[in-house]
Write an enzyme that holds these catalytic residues in place. Structure first.
Site, PDB file in Angstrom:
ATOM      1  N   GLY A  35      -4.824  -3.100  94.311  1.00 55.33           N
ATOM      2  CA  GLY A  35      -3.478  -2.542  94.216  1.00 55.33           C
ATOM      3  C   GLY A  35      -3.488  -1.208  93.513  1.00 55.33           C
ATOM      4  N   ASN A 134      -0.282 -12.669  91.343  1.00 54.19           N
ATOM      5  CA  ASN A 134      -0.927 -12.242  92.585  1.00 54.19           C
ATOM      6  C   ASN A 134      -0.630 -13.302  93.623  1.00 54.19           C
ATOM      7  OD1 ASN A 134      -4.353 -12.189  93.800  1.00 54.19           O
ATOM      8  ND2 ASN A 134      -2.573 -11.190  94.641  1.00 54.19           N
ATOM      9  N   ASP A 378     -15.740  -1.972 112.278  1.00 50.52           N
ATOM     10  CA  ASP A 378     -14.717  -2.011 111.232  1.00 50.52           C
ATOM     11  C   ASP A 378     -14.473  -3.470 110.845  1.00 50.52           C
ATOM     12  OD1 ASP A 378     -12.949  -1.131 109.354  1.00 50.52           O
ATOM     13  OD2 ASP A 378     -11.581  -0.160 110.755  1.00 50.52           O
ATOM     14  N   ASP A 379     -13.878  -3.674 109.667  1.00 50.68           N
ATOM     15  CA  ASP A 379     -13.706  -5.050 109.198  1.00 50.68           C
ATOM     16  C   ASP A 379     -12.605  -5.785 109.942  1.00 50.68           C
ATOM     17  OD1 ASP A 379     -11.085  -4.829 107.356  1.00 50.68           O
ATOM     18  OD2 ASP A 379     -12.321  -3.084 107.014  1.00 50.68           O
TER      19      ASP A 379
HETATM   20  P1  AMP Z   1      -4.676  -0.504 111.165  1.00 52.38           P
HETATM   21  O1  AMP Z   1      -5.247  -1.294 112.289  1.00 52.38           O
HETATM   22  O2  AMP Z   1      -4.426   0.921 111.479  1.00 52.38           O
HETATM   23  O3  AMP Z   1      -3.448  -1.159 110.600  1.00 52.38           O
HETATM   24  O4  AMP Z   1      -5.737  -0.479 109.991  1.00 52.38           O
HETATM   25  C1  AMP Z   1      -6.646  -1.489 109.836  1.00 52.38           C
HETATM   26  C2  AMP Z   1      -7.577  -1.163 108.699  1.00 52.38           C
HETATM   27  O5  AMP Z   1      -6.870  -1.270 107.446  1.00 52.38           O
HETATM   28  C3  AMP Z   1      -8.698  -2.146 108.637  1.00 52.38           C
HETATM   29  O6  AMP Z   1      -9.839  -1.556 109.126  1.00 52.38           O
HETATM   30  C4  AMP Z   1      -8.873  -2.499 107.180  1.00 52.38           C
HETATM   31  O7  AMP Z   1      -9.938  -1.762 106.618  1.00 52.38           O
HETATM   32  C5  AMP Z   1      -7.613  -2.080 106.549  1.00 52.38           C
HETATM   33  N1  AMP Z   1      -6.796  -3.268 106.244  1.00 52.38           N
HETATM   34  C6  AMP Z   1      -6.911  -4.522 106.697  1.00 52.38           C
HETATM   35  N2  AMP Z   1      -5.968  -5.326 106.164  1.00 52.38           N
HETATM   36  C7  AMP Z   1      -5.241  -4.558 105.351  1.00 52.38           C
HETATM   37  C8  AMP Z   1      -4.140  -4.800 104.495  1.00 52.38           C
HETATM   38  N3  AMP Z   1      -3.596  -6.014 104.364  1.00 52.38           N
HETATM   39  N4  AMP Z   1      -3.654  -3.736 103.802  1.00 52.38           N
HETATM   40  C9  AMP Z   1      -4.196  -2.534 103.912  1.00 52.38           C
HETATM   41  N5  AMP Z   1      -5.237  -2.242 104.686  1.00 52.38           N
HETATM   42  C10 AMP Z   1      -5.758  -3.238 105.407  1.00 52.38           C
END
Ligand code: AMP
Length: 488
Positions: A35, A134, A378-379
């Site tokens: 955060g 949290n 990407d994750d």
């Molecule tokens: P988007 O698809 O443009 O919304 O962005 C996805 C990316 O934001 C992912 O590759 C993650 O690294 C990151 N992400 C995933 N979950 C979250 C979340 N809850 N809040 C912020 N970033 C996130």
């Protein structure tokens, strides 16, 4: 009623002779990834509580002077995640509530300026408590009804404020802190890892599913409680154990004692492994780094793609790219450079600025991309905005093919437990098929990790997790919010 997604960090210390404010500063600093909107801490000295909280990063909120003014032997501290629309110092934590006397609190009058803050010392006769949270409570009806019965209007309150107010209300009727928590616990219907401090006690509680992480460590005869274990080595604390789902852990002069407040049904949010936690943390006794590497190994087993180079989207996906590269034999390059000093605070939540935001954050290294068939990892994909721009960026840098691989399954369902994945209609996988997303991203191909592959990569049974954002199974009843979820 304002309900806010609270993807946050909590941290607390109990220890006579420990410099708890400085330890909490370093603890929050280690948990900054959870955060970046606001930070704060409250310190108790046996008589009263001193609070300092404000908008901005930990290093922007606390100066050396402030740390020195926060004197005492118990602390609770918090980092709050930025959410669209809810960005105001009134949502910063810790939240203080009087356990005796008046209901009015002076903290409703923050300083003005670019980084507003609240700084105050409670009156000893108020028996003030401080709370940090949290998680997220999808339904606050039970708490709101309870507060109404105590003549407290909760219409302007966040879920965290409601918990603090409910506990305070019972204390003002003469209950001691522990009994007040025991009574309020069943009204807290959702995900919570919460720390509550009085002038002489530190208490940790966790929901029956343990959706958000929380653990306790030892330090020079004192105790430290943190959202993630990565906070412990930085302050020399030694990990003891996780706080159990459904547990109330009390630390006071007599030491540490525990009570069970609800029947445990352990379901850690698997998204902690996917995106949220720091790689050097351990969850359920398992290294986050190793699990992310295994996501990459699984991805490589499930997808045979001819390519010249594997490129991770920094930072979260780097371990997965390591696993993928080793298993597939395709070399990895760190060809997307990330500006380390960019934080979400500086990126506005509006969509068009988000789009610009990716370019401010990531730069392609052309020499490692030009003329190559690229696998980018990407994750996760949430809205799809980031991935679309990354594909474009890689083609612009001269990639001949861009295969987009995601180290988790499609995110189809909204989150109600505190990770702030947005409304279902904005989740790209809720409205589009994989083929349609592939087209939208303009990628040569798009592949997701299978659900089974994700579970196998953790080395833990499926039953240990909440996987709601992938399969729509919500282990804690989301009550009236269920109407917001469509089966897709
Ligand atoms: P988007 O698809 O443009 O919304 O962005 C996805 C990316 O934001 C992912 O590759 C993650 O690294 C990151 N992400 C995933 N979950 C979250 C979340 N809850 N809040 C912020 N970033 C996130």
């Amino acid at each position: 009623m304002e309900l806010l997604g609270e993807k946050c960090a909590v941290f607390g210390v109990y220890g006579k002779g420990l410099e708890v404010a400085r330890l909490s500063f370093f603890g929050l600093f280690a948990l900054q990834h959870r955060g970046q909107e606001s930070a704060g801490m409250a310190v108790a000295d046996g008589e009263s509580i001193t609070l300092h909280k404000g908008m901005g990063l930990v290093s922007q909120v606390f100066t050396e002077d402030q740390i020195q003014q926060l004197k005492g032997h118990i602390s609770v501290a918090h980092n709050r995640y930025s959410t669209a629309g809810g960005s105001h110092v009134k949502h910063a934590q810790p939240m203080l509530v009087a356990g005796k006397g008046s209901v009015e609190r002076p903290e409703d009058a923050p300083s003005a300026g670019m980084y507003p803050y609240v700084s105050l010392r409670s009156a000893p006769e108020d028996d003030t408590i401080a709370l940090v949270h949290n998680g997220n409570l999808p339904s606050t009806t039970a708490l709101a009804d309870f507060l109404r019965s105590k003549k407290i209007d909760s219409s302007e309150y966040s879920d965290s404020r409601m918990m603090a107010e409910a506990i305070g209300a019972l204390m003002r009727e003469g209950k001691d802190l522990e009994d007040a928590i025991v009574e309020v616990y069943p009204l807290m219907t959702g995900a919570f890892s919460v720390l509550i401090m009085s002038k002489d006690k530190l208490i940790a509680i966790r929901d029956v599913c343990g959706i958000r992480p929380l653990s306790v460590a030892q330090l020079n005869g004192g105790y430290v409680i943190a959202s993630e274990t990565c906070a412990y080595p930085t302050i020399g604390a030694e990990f003891l154990r996780e706080i159990n789902p459904g547990e109330m852990l009390v630390i006071d002069e007599k030491g540490m004692h525990t009570r069970t407040l609800g029947t445990p049904n352990p379901k850690l949010d698997i998204f902690e492994f996917v995106y949220f936690a720091r790689p050097d943390s351990e969850l359920l006794g398992t290294s986050v780094y190793e699990v992310r590497k295994n996501f990459g190994v699984q991805l490589a087993r499930e997808n045979k793609i001819e390519a010249d180079v594997v490129i991770p989207v920094p930072e979260t996906a780097i371990p997965s790219a390591v696993g993928f590269s080793r298993t597939s034999g395709i070399p990895m390059e760190l060809a997307l450079a990330k500006n380390r000093y960019i934080h979400r605070t500086f990126i506005q939540p509006e969509q068009h600025i988000r789009e610009q935001g990716v370019k401010a954050k990531l730069t392609p290294i052309v020499s490692s991309i030009k003329g190559k068939r690229v696998i980018v990892i990407d994750d996760s994909i949430v809205r799809g905005t980031t991935s679309r721009q990354i594909v474009e960026m890689l083609f612009e840098a001269g990639a001949t093919e861009v295969h987009f691989l995601v180290a988790s399954p499609p995110v189809k369902f909204p989150d109600f437990y505190g990770i702030d994945t947005p409304k279902q209609e904005t989740l790209i996988a809720a409205t589009k098929s994989v083929e349609e997303i592939e087209k939208y991203l303009r990628a040569t191909s798009l592949r997701y990790l299978s659900y089974e592959g994700m579970i196998a990569a953790t080395g833990l049974p499926e039953s240990s997790f909440s996987t709601s954002c992938f399969n729509g199974v919500y282990p804690i009843d989301i009550r009236e919010r269920a109407k917001e979820v469509k089966n897709v």
